[in-house]
Design an enzyme around this catalytic site. Structure first.
Site, PDB file in Angstrom:
ATOM      1  CB  THR A 188      -0.910   0.015   1.245  1.00 54.72           C
ATOM      2  OG1 THR A 188      -1.584  -1.231   1.349  1.00 54.72           O
ATOM      3  CG2 THR A 188      -1.926   1.137   1.148  1.00 54.72           C
ATOM      4  CG  ASP A 309       4.533 -10.597   1.691  1.00 61.95           C
ATOM      5  OD1 ASP A 309       5.132 -11.637   2.015  1.00 61.95           O
ATOM      6  OD2 ASP A 309       4.362 -10.251   0.511  1.00 61.95           O
TER       7      ASP A 309
END
Length: 366
Positions: A188, A309
């Site tokens: 993001t 992640d």
């Protein structure tokens, strides 16, 4: 208890407005302020009560979503999640929206729309919650799913083990090479962050491999956009591509990308496989392969993004002798992935976004 995230839905499809509204009505911590068929109706409502997050379609009557987004970002910056069709035209418009300051993408097909939106409940809720935490002024990605039967279905949160085993690759330490590799992982806010970094690199710099969490069809357009702006060549990776100086390879949406090695040369493998950390491509998969086959020859960089992640993969690279960098909180849109990497001890250096290009050039100099 914290205040609920207030959401405005702007989409010319009555079906989308109805299903998204119903979906969010059942999501804890989210309140739908309203649903409008176009930006002008939305603005009338928003003047009475401003939302925390806007879910926005691109193609609409009277005012298109991109024009509305630019107006919002210029006058009152607000996190925007784009809800876009998977058409070529829709993908291009969505890339323009990301460049203009949208936080993330939820894709929708042209057929089976209602069922798709019901199945994509967790993606939508996750995107809205991430957007609500986003630092949108720095702009100028997964939760469990609910099936059509309404039953919560929690997919396993797989690690990089599902794609690549840990440890040193066979023969990887036997043949010497001085070739440097730059590995970057982001989510993001990453489209803007990558543009800020890659556009500042000279035509000759180490080969770069990138995982940016992004759906299919969008990564090729994203790579094309960067290629038009950068001195280096940027393109979507294909299986077997050589990682060479002056080239950045972007992992294709819907596939994992791994670094591999043949003699003294590095290449990439583009493979299918399950979601890792609920992502495909996964940063952890790329980073583990870099630790395994490049070791101290790689510079690992983790940038803005929701979740964790890449955090374990960055630690594996650091343990293999690589230098590792995390983007600092002040310059992140979402300080999730870098924060987790720092907590694990995977980041040897923490830098603001504007200093990451010089870290890449320092790696090139050895």
């Amino acid at each position: 208890m914290s205040a609920p995230i207030k959401v405005m839905i702007v989409d010319d499809s009555a079906v989308v407005r109805q299903v998204v509204r119903q979906t969010l009505a059942n999501a804890p911590g989210i309140e739908v302020l309203g649903a409008a068929p176009d930006p002008l109706f939305a603005l009338e409502h928003m003047r009475r009560q401003w939302p925390d997050v806007i879910v926005l379609d691109i193609e609409m009557p009277r005012m298109d979503g991109l024009t509305f987004l630019k107006k919002i970002m210029a006058e009152r910056p607000t996190p925007v999640v784009i809800c876009s069709t998977l058409t070529e035209k829709g993908a291009q418009a969505t890339m323009d929206a990301l460049a203009a300051g949208a936080v993330s993408i939820i894709t929708k097909p042209k057929a089976g729309l209602k069922q798709f939106l019901e199945d994509a409940h967790s993606d939508l809720v996750g995107a809205i919650k991430a957007a609500a935490r986003a630092n949108v002024r720095k702009l100028i990605p997964s939760l469990p799913t609910i099936g059509a039967d309404g039953v919560l279905k929690v997919p396993p949160k797989l690690t990089a083990d599902a794609i690549i085993s840990p440890g040193l690759g066979t023969g990887a330490g036997m043949i010497g090479t001085t070739e440097k590799i730059i590995a970057i992982g982001t989510s993001t806010g990453g489209t803007q962050a990558l543009e800020a970094v890659l556009t500042r690199l000279p035509a000759v710099c180490p080969g770069i491999v990138v995982v940016q969490h992004m759906p299919e069809k969008f990564t090729a357009l994203f790579a094309e956009r960067l290629n038009s702006l950068c001195q280096i060549e940027v393109r979507e990776a294909k299986h077997g591509d050589r990682v060479r100086p002056g080239l950045a390879l972007i992992a294709p949406g819907g596939k994992h990308m791994l670094l591999s090695r043949s003699g003294a040369q590095y290449t990439v493998e583009v493979v299918d496989g399950p979601l890792v950390n609920r992502h495909r491509p996964s940063v952890d998969v790329l980073f583990r392969s870099c630790a395994k086959f490049a070791g101290k020859n790689v510079l690992g960089i983790i940038m803005t993004g929701m979740g964790d992640d890449g955090a374990k993969g960055l630690k594996e690279m650091a343990d293999a002798g690589a230098h590792t960098v995390a983007q600092d909180e002040a310059s992140c849109v979402v300080f999730g992935m870098p924060k987790e990497a720092i907590k694990l001890g995977g980041a040897k250096t923490v830098l603001p976004l504007e200093r990451i290009p010089e870290a890449i050039l320092a790696a090139a100099r050895g």
